[in-house]
Design an enzyme around this catalytic site. Sequence first.
Site, mmCIF file in Angstrom:
data_model
loop_
_atom_site.group_PDB
_atom_site.id
_atom_site.type_symbol
_atom_site.label_atom_id
_atom_site.label_comp_id
_atom_site.label_asym_id
_atom_site.label_seq_id
_atom_site.Cartn_x
_atom_site.Cartn_y
_atom_site.Cartn_z
ATOM 1 N N TYR A 176 79.682 43.251 -19.828
ATOM 2 C CA TYR A 176 80.461 43.778 -18.706
ATOM 3 C C TYR A 176 79.818 45.025 -18.121
ATOM 4 C CZ TYR A 176 82.348 47.508 -21.735
ATOM 5 O OH TYR A 176 82.495 48.597 -22.559
ATOM 6 N N CYS A 177 80.178 45.305 -16.868
ATOM 7 C CA CYS A 177 79.755 46.528 -16.179
ATOM 8 C C CYS A 177 80.869 46.923 -15.204
ATOM 9 C CB CYS A 177 78.420 46.341 -15.472
ATOM 10 S SG CYS A 177 78.392 44.983 -14.272
ATOM 11 N N THR A 178 80.630 47.896 -14.364
ATOM 12 C CA THR A 178 81.694 48.435 -13.507
ATOM 13 C C THR A 178 82.232 47.406 -12.512
ATOM 14 O OG1 THR A 178 80.716 50.631 -13.673
ATOM 15 C CG2 THR A 178 82.321 50.279 -11.916
ATOM 16 N N VAL A 205 84.812 45.743 -14.630
ATOM 17 C CA VAL A 205 85.982 46.463 -15.133
ATOM 18 C C VAL A 205 87.004 46.696 -14.021
ATOM 19 C CG1 VAL A 205 86.773 48.556 -16.302
ATOM 20 C CG2 VAL A 205 84.550 47.571 -16.887
#
Length: 308
Positions: A176-178, A205
Amino acid sequence: MIHVLAYYSFAKIEDPALEVKRHKQFFLDRDIKARIYISQDGINGQMSASVADSLAYQEWMHADPRFENVEFKIHEHPEHAFPKVIVKVRKQLVALDQSPDLADGGEHLSPALWKEMLETKGEETLLLDVRNDYEWEVGHFDGADLPRFKTFRQFPKWAQELKKQRDPKKTRVMMYCTGGIRCELYSVLLKKEGFEQVYQLDGGVIKYGQEVGSDHWKGKLFVFDDRMSVPISTDGKEEVISHCIHCGTLSDVYYNCANMRCNELFIGCSACAEKLYGCCSARCTEADHVRPHTKGERPKPFRKKHLL
């Protein structure tokens, strides 16, 4: 009320410079501020705008066949989150020095499925955070691992080393990342190294917080604008997990070191910021060029005046 938008799209853009001009022309006489990068591979944008101009921009983008499927992730904020309009051509949307085929990337998981998988993951699951350490520090998924290197250009080498530590056929990678864009590329590299079960959080996220809430998330979310850190959801489950680098008290407030030659981004508390004049260390307080410290609950990131 202001809309704060985050979005990206991998699409063939024949003339990125012309696309920059188109965007700037659209922004004329509109209440929009932004940071947008455009390459031959697509667009990566962040923007704050009045509600009317936000909706107008989304409609304008979706009318373009290249961007008709762009997903805009939107937060509401009382003021602009960017100081001005920046639209630039960039060779790479994500610093990688490679051009992976996105078709070879990991499987996208909706926030709901991601939450379900978090709740059923076992020892063979690697929950991987592909953000910077200063983003991780203020908030991350519970149990996530953070690769330790200076820049993400080192990710290909890290992926090779990971293969020596984890069985690529048995390991289930949840990445995952922003906002999702980094995972699009980094998941390809893991697949290339033989990891067969690679999953990426669709929309990052931001989308998870908006659709599912803050379950399994610890802390806040670092964002690359004036807000610096925000709750990922409006469910009221806010918590602070990061600490002042000076005294160790809980804090999620970012400062740029007042030493002009340092300008390090760090987390501090108001008491230490006042004591050390907004510097990241006692040594920096003795530097020749130290900006005056201005008190404030949440200072905005430093900007040179001539750039505003």
